[in-house]
Design a protein around this motif. Sequence first.
Motif, PDB file in Angstrom:
ATOM      1  N   GLU A  91       0.320  -0.841  -0.132  1.00  0.00           N
ATOM      2  CA  GLU A  91       0.433  -0.016  -0.110  1.00  0.00           C
ATOM      3  C   GLU A  91       1.042   1.735   0.353  1.00  0.00           C
ATOM      4  O   GLU A  91       0.284   2.214  -0.689  1.00  0.00           O
ATOM      5  CB  GLU A  91      -0.275   0.291   1.428  1.00  0.00           C
ATOM      6  N   THR A  92       2.356   1.279   0.569  1.00  0.00           N
ATOM      7  CA  THR A  92       2.970   2.431   0.668  1.00  0.00           C
ATOM      8  C   THR A  92       3.249   2.863  -0.754  1.00  0.00           C
ATOM      9  O   THR A  92       3.543   2.264  -1.954  1.00  0.00           O
ATOM     10  CB  THR A  92       4.880   1.886   2.030  1.00  0.00           C
ATOM     11  N   PRO A  93       3.418   4.087  -0.626  1.00  0.00           N
ATOM     12  CA  PRO A  93       3.451   4.417  -2.482  1.00  0.00           C
ATOM     13  C   PRO A  93       5.127   4.747  -2.161  1.00  0.00           C
ATOM     14  O   PRO A  93       5.580   4.809  -1.333  1.00  0.00           O
ATOM     15  CB  PRO A  93       3.315   6.107  -2.645  1.00  0.00           C
ATOM     16  N   VAL A  94       5.673   4.169  -3.284  1.00  0.00           N
ATOM     17  CA  VAL A  94       7.175   3.899  -3.840  1.00  0.00           C
ATOM     18  C   VAL A  94       8.018   5.234  -4.593  1.00  0.00           C
ATOM     19  O   VAL A  94       7.148   5.441  -6.095  1.00  0.00           O
ATOM     20  CB  VAL A  94       7.121   2.461  -4.313  1.00  0.00           C
ATOM     21  N   VAL A  95       8.366   5.702  -4.119  1.00  0.00           N
ATOM     22  CA  VAL A  95       9.178   7.021  -5.275  1.00  0.00           C
ATOM     23  C   VAL A  95      10.463   5.777  -6.025  1.00  0.00           C
ATOM     24  O   VAL A  95      11.505   6.051  -5.112  1.00  0.00           O
ATOM     25  CB  VAL A  95       9.578   8.300  -5.705  1.00  0.00           C
ATOM     26  N   GLU A  96      11.053   5.989  -6.843  1.00  0.00           N
ATOM     27  CA  GLU A  96      12.098   4.945  -7.884  1.00  0.00           C
ATOM     28  C   GLU A  96      12.666   6.454  -8.399  1.00  0.00           C
ATOM     29  O   GLU A  96      12.697   7.459  -8.979  1.00  0.00           O
ATOM     30  CB  GLU A  96      11.741   4.243  -9.190  1.00  0.00           C
ATOM     31  N   VAL A  97      14.025   6.069  -7.681  1.00  0.00           N
ATOM     32  CA  VAL A  97      15.528   7.184  -7.797  1.00  0.00           C
ATOM     33  C   VAL A  97      16.475   5.670  -8.469  1.00  0.00           C
ATOM     34  O   VAL A  97      16.999   5.237  -8.326  1.00  0.00           O
ATOM     35  CB  VAL A  97      15.488   8.060  -6.342  1.00  0.00           C
ATOM     36  N   HIS A  98      17.335   7.145  -9.015  1.00  0.00           N
ATOM     37  CA  HIS A  98      19.414   7.176  -9.399  1.00  0.00           C
ATOM     38  C   HIS A  98      19.720   7.549  -9.922  1.00  0.00           C
ATOM     39  O   HIS A  98      19.310   9.066  -9.860  1.00  0.00           O
ATOM     40  CB  HIS A  98      19.013   6.544 -10.950  1.00  0.00           C
ATOM     41  N   ILE A  99      20.544   8.001  -9.219  1.00  0.00           N
ATOM     42  CA  ILE A  99      22.062   9.210  -9.122  1.00  0.00           C
ATOM     43  C   ILE A  99      22.227   9.673 -10.218  1.00  0.00           C
ATOM     44  O   ILE A  99      22.414  10.663 -10.753  1.00  0.00           O
ATOM     45  CB  ILE A  99      22.617   8.665  -8.291  1.00  0.00           C
ATOM     46  N   SER A 100      22.544   8.855 -11.654  1.00  0.00           N
ATOM     47  CA  SER A 100      22.346   8.934 -13.050  1.00  0.00           C
ATOM     48  C   SER A 100      21.626   9.506 -12.778  1.00  0.00           C
ATOM     49  O   SER A 100      20.570   8.449 -12.934  1.00  0.00           O
ATOM     50  CB  SER A 100      23.346   7.850 -13.150  1.00  0.00           C
ATOM     51  N   ASN A 101      21.411   9.172 -14.790  1.00  0.00           N
ATOM     52  CA  ASN A 101      20.947   9.790 -15.439  1.00  0.00           C
ATOM     53  C   ASN A 101      20.720   8.250 -16.243  1.00  0.00           C
ATOM     54  O   ASN A 101      21.318   7.936 -17.525  1.00  0.00           O
ATOM     55  CB  ASN A 101      20.516  10.799 -16.927  1.00  0.00           C
ATOM     56  N   THR A 102      20.080   6.998 -15.965  1.00  0.00           N
ATOM     57  CA  THR A 102      19.975   5.588 -16.460  1.00  0.00           C
ATOM     58  C   THR A 102      19.282   5.469 -18.496  1.00  0.00           C
ATOM     59  O   THR A 102      20.559   5.012 -18.896  1.00  0.00           O
ATOM     60  CB  THR A 102      18.841   4.894 -15.830  1.00  0.00           C
ATOM     61  N   PHE A 103      18.459   6.876 -18.606  1.00  0.00           N
ATOM     62  CA  PHE A 103      19.160   7.050 -20.067  1.00  0.00           C
ATOM     63  C   PHE A 103      19.167   7.163 -20.755  1.00  0.00           C
ATOM     64  O   PHE A 103      19.820   7.495 -22.105  1.00  0.00           O
ATOM     65  CB  PHE A 103      17.746   8.193 -20.494  1.00  0.00           C
ATOM     66  N   GLY A 104      21.090   8.103 -19.531  1.00  0.00           N
ATOM     67  CA  GLY A 104      22.252   8.333 -20.903  1.00  0.00           C
ATOM     68  C   GLY A 104      23.185   7.524 -20.441  1.00  0.00           C
ATOM     69  O   GLY A 104      23.995   7.720 -21.332  1.00  0.00           O
ATOM     70  N   ARG A 105      23.287   6.391 -20.550  1.00  0.00           N
ATOM     71  CA  ARG A 105      24.368   4.703 -20.489  1.00  0.00           C
ATOM     72  C   ARG A 105      23.001   3.867 -21.050  1.00  0.00           C
ATOM     73  O   ARG A 105      22.634   3.815 -21.993  1.00  0.00           O
ATOM     74  CB  ARG A 105      23.842   4.620 -18.651  1.00  0.00           C
ATOM     75  N   GLU A 106      23.629   2.609 -20.748  1.00  0.00           N
ATOM     76  CA  GLU A 106      23.700   1.674 -21.401  1.00  0.00           C
ATOM     77  C   GLU A 106      22.429   0.805 -21.773  1.00  0.00           C
ATOM     78  O   GLU A 106      21.853   1.550 -20.840  1.00  0.00           O
ATOM     79  CB  GLU A 106      24.219   0.864 -20.852  1.00  0.00           C
ATOM     80  N   GLU A 107      21.967   0.815 -22.213  1.00  0.00           N
ATOM     81  CA  GLU A 107      20.988   1.256 -23.349  1.00  0.00           C
ATOM     82  C   GLU A 107      19.684  -0.316 -22.149  1.00  0.00           C
ATOM     83  O   GLU A 107      18.820   0.379 -22.073  1.00  0.00           O
ATOM     84  CB  GLU A 107      20.775   0.279 -25.118  1.00  0.00           C
ATOM     85  N   PHE A 108      20.281  -0.787 -21.920  1.00  0.00           N
ATOM     86  CA  PHE A 108      20.016  -2.281 -20.753  1.00  0.00           C
ATOM     87  C   PHE A 108      19.209  -1.231 -19.816  1.00  0.00           C
ATOM     88  O   PHE A 108      17.853  -1.846 -18.687  1.00  0.00           O
ATOM     89  CB  PHE A 108      20.677  -3.272 -20.951  1.00  0.00           C
ATOM     90  N   ARG A 109      20.063  -0.242 -19.456  1.00  0.00           N
ATOM     91  CA  ARG A 109      18.830   0.433 -18.335  1.00  0.00           C
ATOM     92  C   ARG A 109      17.863   1.185 -18.444  1.00  0.00           C
ATOM     93  O   ARG A 109      17.433   2.087 -17.663  1.00  0.00           O
ATOM     94  CB  ARG A 109      20.675   1.303 -17.673  1.00  0.00           C
ATOM     95  N   HIS A 110      17.598   1.132 -19.486  1.00  0.00           N
ATOM     96  CA  HIS A 110      16.864   2.292 -20.066  1.00  0.00           C
ATOM     97  C   HIS A 110      15.147   1.704 -19.816  1.00  0.00           C
ATOM     98  O   HIS A 110      13.908   2.039 -19.448  1.00  0.00           O
ATOM     99  CB  HIS A 110      16.398   2.803 -21.139  1.00  0.00           C
ATOM    100  N   GLN A 111      15.007   0.209 -19.312  1.00  0.00           N
ATOM    101  CA  GLN A 111      14.003  -0.107 -18.779  1.00  0.00           C
ATOM    102  C   GLN A 111      14.098  -0.548 -17.810  1.00  0.00           C
ATOM    103  O   GLN A 111      14.731  -0.900 -16.692  1.00  0.00           O
ATOM    104  CB  GLN A 111      14.077  -2.065 -19.599  1.00  0.00           C
ATOM    105  N   SER A 112      12.570   0.251 -17.204  1.00  0.00           N
ATOM    106  CA  SER A 112      12.616  -0.133 -15.381  1.00  0.00           C
ATOM    107  C   SER A 112      11.343  -1.296 -14.863  1.00  0.00           C
ATOM    108  O   SER A 112      10.363  -1.056 -15.933  1.00  0.00           O
ATOM    109  CB  SER A 112      12.549   1.338 -14.918  1.00  0.00           C
ATOM    110  N   TYR A 113      11.737  -2.076 -14.345  1.00  0.00           N
ATOM    111  CA  TYR A 113      10.450  -2.700 -13.704  1.00  0.00           C
ATOM    112  C   TYR A 113       9.962  -2.057 -12.903  1.00  0.00           C
ATOM    113  O   TYR A 113       9.320  -2.802 -11.931  1.00  0.00           O
ATOM    114  CB  TYR A 113      10.964  -4.388 -14.043  1.00  0.00           C
ATOM    115  N   ILE A 114      10.856  -1.101 -12.563  1.00  0.00           N
ATOM    116  CA  ILE A 114       9.822  -0.588 -10.571  1.00  0.00           C
ATOM    117  C   ILE A 114       9.229   0.636 -10.885  1.00  0.00           C
ATOM    118  O   ILE A 114       7.899   0.680 -10.550  1.00  0.00           O
ATOM    119  CB  ILE A 114      11.554   0.513 -10.133  1.00  0.00           C
ATOM    120  N   SER A 115       9.502   1.592 -12.546  1.00  0.00           N
ATOM    121  CA  SER A 115       8.929   2.254 -12.795  1.00  0.00           C
ATOM    122  C   SER A 115       6.855   2.048 -13.162  1.00  0.00           C
ATOM    123  O   SER A 115       6.551   3.190 -12.832  1.00  0.00           O
ATOM    124  CB  SER A 115       8.867   3.299 -14.260  1.00  0.00           C
TER     125      SER A 115
END
Length: 138
Positions: A91-115
């Motif tokens: 029930e608790t809301p979750v905010v996904e965070v990343h330190i780096s811009n994952t979209f500016g990194r390797e392509e496999f980092r563009h997919q999130s199962y969290i978002s």
Amino acid sequence: MKKLMIINGPNLNLLGKREPNIYGSLTFTEFFEEIKEKYSSIQMDYYQSNIEGEIINKLHAVGFSYDGVILNAGAYTHTSIGIGDAIKGIETPVVEVHISNTFGREEFRHQSYISPNAKGVILGFGLQSYELAIQSFL
């Protein structure tokens, strides 16, 4: 008093040592002490694990009693259907965070199962990404 849990996934225990050009030179423990002092009106707890199942267990443990979870699942963001399902199940809301811009990194980092199951996503602002997530719960 609001209760927030910050959960960090694999390799984030190496902050301050790991790729400082991407992640900075501050350890997460040092940063956590700073934000606890800055946001002293909030009860903030912190958990880090390199093990997927332990992250899922922690989400289950806090997912019905905390006001918010700030989750940096690290590399599990891109691989863990289980963590995504755990977020969907609490029930608790979750905010996904990343330190780096994952979209500016390797392509496999563009997919999130969290978002798809998160209240929101904040990425690319260094450790300030966590502060922005905290502010989203205030």
